[in-house]
Design a protein around this motif. Structure first.
Motif, PDB file in Angstrom:
ATOM      1  N   GLY A 107     -49.895  27.225 -28.572  1.00 12.51           N
ATOM      2  CA  GLY A 107     -49.779  26.409 -29.674  1.00 12.51           C
ATOM      3  C   GLY A 107     -48.707  26.114 -30.831  1.00 12.51           C
ATOM      4  N   TYR A 108     -48.977  25.710 -31.706  1.00 12.83           N
ATOM      5  CA  TYR A 108     -47.972  25.736 -33.072  1.00 12.83           C
ATOM      6  C   TYR A 108     -46.978  26.999 -33.221  1.00 12.83           C
ATOM      7  N   HIS A 109     -46.056  27.139 -33.276  1.00 13.43           N
ATOM      8  CA  HIS A 109     -45.190  28.494 -33.251  1.00 13.43           C
ATOM      9  C   HIS A 109     -45.757  29.154 -32.424  1.00 13.43           C
ATOM     10  N   GLY A 110     -46.033  29.169 -31.043  1.00 10.76           N
ATOM     11  CA  GLY A 110     -46.050  30.107 -30.499  1.00 10.76           C
ATOM     12  C   GLY A 110     -48.127  31.268 -30.005  1.00 10.76           C
ATOM     13  N   ILE A 111     -49.078  30.004 -31.241  1.00 14.55           N
ATOM     14  CA  ILE A 111     -50.071  30.448 -31.331  1.00 14.55           C
ATOM     15  C   ILE A 111     -50.377  30.164 -30.384  1.00 14.55           C
ATOM     16  N   SER A 112     -52.294  31.013 -29.485  1.00 13.88           N
ATOM     17  CA  SER A 112     -52.385  31.068 -27.904  1.00 13.88           C
ATOM     18  C   SER A 112     -53.729  29.853 -28.527  1.00 13.88           C
ATOM     19  N   ALA A 113     -53.701  28.580 -27.255  1.00  4.75           N
ATOM     20  CA  ALA A 113     -53.979  27.590 -27.525  1.00  4.75           C
ATOM     21  C   ALA A 113     -55.029  27.015 -26.439  1.00  4.75           C
ATOM     22  N   ASN A 114     -56.258  26.936 -26.028  1.00  6.47           N
ATOM     23  CA  ASN A 114     -56.789  27.101 -25.274  1.00  6.47           C
ATOM     24  C   ASN A 114     -58.391  25.937 -25.897  1.00  6.47           C
ATOM     25  N   GLY A 115     -59.468  25.683 -24.815  1.00  8.97           N
ATOM     26  CA  GLY A 115     -60.925  24.543 -25.358  1.00  8.97           C
ATOM     27  C   GLY A 115     -60.830  24.711 -24.000  1.00  8.97           C
ATOM     28  N   LEU A 116     -62.488  24.570 -24.830  1.00  5.84           N
ATOM     29  CA  LEU A 116     -63.016  23.096 -23.254  1.00  5.84           C
ATOM     30  C   LEU A 116     -63.460  21.619 -24.774  1.00  5.84           C
ATOM     31  N   PHE A 117     -63.309  20.546 -23.328  1.00  4.03           N
ATOM     32  CA  PHE A 117     -63.497  19.301 -23.449  1.00  4.03           C
ATOM     33  C   PHE A 117     -64.263  18.896 -23.468  1.00  4.03           C
ATOM     34  N   GLU A 118     -65.362  17.891 -23.489  1.00  6.19           N
ATOM     35  CA  GLU A 118     -66.218  16.629 -22.457  1.00  6.19           C
ATOM     36  C   GLU A 118     -65.752  15.560 -22.396  1.00  6.19           C
ATOM     37  N   ILE A 119     -65.598  15.308 -20.824  1.00  6.87           N
ATOM     38  CA  ILE A 119     -64.827  13.837 -20.516  1.00  6.87           C
ATOM     39  C   ILE A 119     -66.036  12.600 -21.074  1.00  6.87           C
ATOM     40  N   ILE A 120     -65.429  12.533 -22.487  1.00  9.21           N
ATOM     41  CA  ILE A 120     -65.563  11.220 -22.873  1.00  9.21           C
ATOM     42  C   ILE A 120     -65.594   9.902 -22.111  1.00  9.21           C
ATOM     43  N   GLY A 121     -63.928   9.562 -20.970  1.00 11.61           N
ATOM     44  CA  GLY A 121     -64.001   8.684 -20.804  1.00 11.61           C
ATOM     45  C   GLY A 121     -63.245   8.798 -19.018  1.00 11.61           C
ATOM     46  N   ILE A 122     -62.782   7.840 -18.836  1.00 13.84           N
ATOM     47  CA  ILE A 122     -62.205   7.561 -17.271  1.00 13.84           C
ATOM     48  C   ILE A 122     -60.834   6.074 -17.804  1.00 13.84           C
ATOM     49  N   MET A 123     -59.454   6.704 -17.234  1.00 13.18           N
ATOM     50  CA  MET A 123     -58.564   5.276 -17.900  1.00 13.18           C
ATOM     51  C   MET A 123     -57.696   5.022 -17.243  1.00 13.18           C
ATOM     52  N   THR A 124     -57.404   4.446 -16.511  1.00 15.81           N
ATOM     53  CA  THR A 124     -56.182   4.067 -15.564  1.00 15.81           C
ATOM     54  C   THR A 124     -54.876   3.238 -16.171  1.00 15.81           C
ATOM     55  N   HIS A 125     -53.986   4.945 -16.625  1.00 13.63           N
ATOM     56  CA  HIS A 125     -52.734   4.078 -16.863  1.00 13.63           C
ATOM     57  C   HIS A 125     -51.827   3.672 -16.062  1.00 13.63           C
ATOM     58  N   PRO A 126     -51.875   2.069 -16.717  1.00 16.98           N
ATOM     59  CA  PRO A 126     -50.098   1.660 -15.356  1.00 16.98           C
ATOM     60  C   PRO A 126     -48.876   2.485 -14.912  1.00 16.98           C
ATOM     61  N   ASN A 127     -48.752   2.438 -15.727  1.00 14.62           N
ATOM     62  CA  ASN A 127     -47.284   4.016 -15.660  1.00 14.62           C
ATOM     63  C   ASN A 127     -47.645   4.784 -14.991  1.00 14.62           C
ATOM     64  N   PRO A 128     -47.869   5.284 -13.221  1.00 15.19           N
ATOM     65  CA  PRO A 128     -47.972   5.376 -11.856  1.00 15.19           C
ATOM     66  C   PRO A 128     -47.979   6.774 -12.135  1.00 15.19           C
ATOM     67  N   ASP A 129     -46.856   7.049 -13.310  1.00 18.80           N
ATOM     68  CA  ASP A 129     -46.535   8.497 -13.979  1.00 18.80           C
ATOM     69  C   ASP A 129     -47.498   9.241 -15.352  1.00 18.80           C
ATOM     70  N   PHE A 130     -47.916   8.730 -15.848  1.00 24.85           N
ATOM     71  CA  PHE A 130     -48.485   8.492 -16.686  1.00 24.85           C
ATOM     72  C   PHE A 130     -49.992   8.727 -16.272  1.00 24.85           C
ATOM     73  N   ASN A 131     -50.361   8.264 -15.193  1.00 20.19           N
ATOM     74  CA  ASN A 131     -52.015   8.962 -14.664  1.00 20.19           C
ATOM     75  C   ASN A 131     -52.448   9.648 -13.765  1.00 20.19           C
ATOM     76  N   LYS A 132     -51.227  10.183 -13.678  1.00 15.00           N
ATOM     77  CA  LYS A 132     -51.444  11.408 -12.868  1.00 15.00           C
ATOM     78  C   LYS A 132     -51.366  12.881 -14.071  1.00 15.00           C
ATOM     79  N   ARG A 133     -51.398  12.026 -15.037  1.00 17.37           N
ATOM     80  CA  ARG A 133     -51.172  13.731 -16.477  1.00 17.37           C
ATOM     81  C   ARG A 133     -51.312  13.374 -17.818  1.00 17.37           C
ATOM     82  N   MET A 134     -51.371  12.289 -18.241  1.00 19.58           N
ATOM     83  CA  MET A 134     -52.139  11.646 -19.600  1.00 19.58           C
ATOM     84  C   MET A 134     -53.589  12.637 -20.223  1.00 19.58           C
ATOM     85  N   VAL A 135     -54.248  13.366 -21.133  1.00 22.99           N
ATOM     86  CA  VAL A 135     -55.115  13.371 -21.475  1.00 22.99           C
ATOM     87  C   VAL A 135     -54.822  13.074 -23.130  1.00 22.99           C
TER      88      VAL A 135
END
Lengths: 406, 228
Positions: free
Chosen positions: A171-199
């Motif tokens: 996280g910001y200035h070295g703080i550790s960040a972790n969390g659980l998130f509910e998946i609300i939706g799944i989208m198709t990103h037009p950019n194939p690279d972004f489609n493999k890694r966007m949240v």
């Protein structure tokens, strides 16, 4: 001058067919050149618009260090006052905050590096139209605690709507960040690279995850088209504090600029060839005009018309052919391109599929940028001036007795 | 009063490095109001002599003085001005400007002289009437016969109120009736308006009308006869 113009005009029509052919060749050349350039620039406009709408926006306001080192630590606090000032810059249509960083995304077995984009859902949707790309579930609303996942990432992690995504990061200035998130939706990103890694998640949720209260990595600034970007940049630069800077899409995507420039270069070479053909066509007409009237020039000069005046008449004739051809060509080109501007050419087959794969509309778009049209006119006008050097030189060298024997 | 004085005039062409003397030491003068014909066989130098008198061609040697101005010493620019104000030309092939009407052809030189529109209009109409073309002022050359075109050419030659008119084979392309008509007009203008006409010609009808006949052969004057 009136008599010179009258003489030039009447001379032009003494061989109607030849003049019509000369003018027609200019008209078709201007039409072809304008159409080519309009199609070329239209496709660039489409590429740029698609590209900015995938990710970058037309402009971004960032911390001066962010672009070189894109970490959350180089984010900044965008005050409401600053946002409101940017919104008030002429031609700005939208300002949206983003907080972007990276995280390790995982289900209970797999993990994969992901790009986390904290967004203002309603504003972001106007930029990237994510809601239209949702495949399953729904798009984010302000205040949502969940995430929208790109289809490729969801597939890799074997996650679906309603499942939980685990994210671990710094996280910001070295703080550790972790969390659980509910998946609300799944989208198709037009950019194939972004489609493999966007949240995607709501910006406030992202700030909480990264412990970056009030921090944004960028303000995305939108306008109607990329032609307005430079003056908006100038306007924003004047109101920005020292720790911020504004970048245009072309600064953020130099590879796209390079691609356009190299392609445009090819088009301009084609255009150059076309204009050489026009120039030779016009030159042959003017040469015929001069050769067949050599005797007449001799007589006119003999009875007292100075060579300078005679040159002006012939110069006017050449310019008139050029201008008439250009003006008619301009009107026809404008109408022609305007039709295709409103009715882009649909692409078919593999080309259409390739366009669709990249989230681009499978059409050949046309541009109506006025400079595309008047540039052709200016060019042909200069070609006419250049060509008129021949008759003018010929008249300057005129020997009456020789000319009258011609 | 002498209006043209030609002294030791020579024009030599270097044809394949063999010099050809088109005009070979001509001394000649013309009085105001003359109606003179220069005659001689083809290649005798008639047209060359006329061209040099009219400032259309350069002399190799010698002088041409018109109204006390040595035109052989004038620059090209000044010579063009001089021709416009002092010399009228009638050419064998009429040489009217095809895109202008008869009246506009006559007005053309006056326009070059900077005459006002009303003055141009009046004089062009008068001149075309004088050559019998008062009804055809708005016709273009292509709508006129050869004789009518040559009459327009005469009117054009007189438009600038020249000191004299040089006519190079003016009847060569005309039928007998048109020739007769044209010569009558020129003779009348010579008598009534005291306009000097100098012709180069092969045409016996022109020779018959001329008051002075200058015969050239190999660029030299072999006879100069004045009729009473």
């Amino acid at each position: 001058m009136k008599t010179n113009i009258k003489l030039a005009w009447r001379n032009l029509w003494r061989n109607r067919r030849r003049t019509v052919i000369a003018i027609s060749s200019i008209v078709f050349s201007v039409l072809l050149a304008s159409w080519m350039r309009s199609m070329q620039e239209g496709s660039y406009d489409s590429m740029i618009d698609n590209s900015v709408k995938f990710y970058s926006g037309y402009l971004q306001v960032q911390d001066t260090a962010f672009w070189e080192e894109r970490t959350i630590d180089n984010g900044f606090k965008a005050s409401d006052d600053l946002k409101s000032k940017i919104k008030n810059v002429k031609d700005v249509t939208l300002v949206s905050e983003r907080l972007e960083s990276f995280a390790l995304a995982a289900d209970h077995i797999h993990s994969k590096p992901a790009m986390v984009m904290g967004i203002e859902p309603e504003a972001e949707d106007q930029i990237t139209k994510i809601s239209q790309k949702i495949k399953r579930g729904r798009f984010l609303k302000s205040g949502d605690k969940g995430v929208v996942l790109a289809e490729g990432l969801a597939g890799y992690l074997n996650l679906n709507v309603g499942d939980t995504l685990v994210m671990i990061s710094q996280g910001y200035h070295g703080i550790s960040a972790n969390g659980l998130f509910e998946i609300i939706g799944i989208m198709t990103h037009p950019n194939p690279d972004f489609n493999k890694r966007m949240v995607y998640t709501d910006i406030n949720e992202a700030r909480e995850f990264y412990s970056a209260s009030g921090i944004s990595s960028s303000l995305v600034v939108m306008t109607n088209n990329h032609y307005k970007v430079n003056h908006i940049k100038k306007g924003i630069s004047q109101i920005l504090p020292l720790e911020n800077r504004v970048m245009t899409w072309s600064e953020m995507q130099p590879e796209l600029v390079q691609l356009i420039q190299s392609d445009r270069g090819g088009g301009i070479i084609m255009l150059g060839i076309l204009y050489v053909v026009i120039a030779f066509g016009m030159f042959s007409v003017v040469m015929m005009m001069v050769k067949e009237r050599k005797r007449e020039f001799g007589v006119i000069h003999a009875v007292g018309m100075k060579k300078r005046k005679l040159s002006i008449v012939v110069f006017l004739e050449t310019i008139m052919i050029g201008l008439i051809g250009c003006l008619i060509g301009l009107v026809i080109s404008y109408i022609f391109c305007f039709y295709f501007y409103n009715n882009p050419l649909p692409l078919t087959g593999e080309m259409a599929e390739a366009y669709a794969q990249y989230g681009m509309e499978p059409y050949m778009f046309f541009s109506m940028k006025s400079s595309l049209f008047y540039n052709q006119m200016i060019l042909v006008f200069f070609i006419s001036i250049f060509i008129s050097i021949f008759p003018v030189t010929n008249i300057h060298r005129l020997k009456i007795t020789k000319a009258m024997r011609a | 009063m002498k209006i043209i004085e030609i002294s030791k005039l020579q024009k030599t062409y270097d044809s394949d490095s063999v010099p050809v003397h088109a005009v070979n030491g001509v001394d000649l003068s013309f009085e105001e109001g003359e109606f003179a014909a220069i005659v001689g066989p083809s290649g005798s130098g008639k047209t060359t002599l006329l061209n040099i008198i009219g400032g259309l061609d350069d002399a190799t040697e010698g002088d041409v003085t018109i109204n006390n101005v040595k035109i052989t010493e004038l620059s090209s620019r000044k010579l063009t001005d001089f021709r416009m104000h002092n010399i009228g030309f009638v050419f064998q092939a009429y040489n009217l400007i095809p895109v202008l009407t008869a009246k506009e052809n006559v007005e053309f030189i006056m326009h070059l002289q900077g005459e006002k529109k009303e003055a141009r209009d009046t004089r062009a109409t008068e001149l075309l009437k004088a050559v019998g073309l008062g009804e055809m002022v708005n016709r273009r050359p292509s709508k006129l016969s050869g004789g009518q075109q040559q009459r327009v050419a005469v009117a054009r030659a007189l438009a600038s109120k020249p000191k004299f008119v040089l006519a190079d084979e003016p009847t060569a392309n005309l039928d007998s009736k048109s020739t007769e008509n044209l010569l009558d007009i020129m003779e009348r203008l010579n008598k009534e308006e005291k306009i000097t006409f100098i012709f180069s010609t092969h045409d016996q009808r022109v020779v018959n009308k001329a008051h002075r006949i200058i015969t050239l052969e190999d660029g030299k004057i072999i006879s100069d006869v004045r009729k009473n």
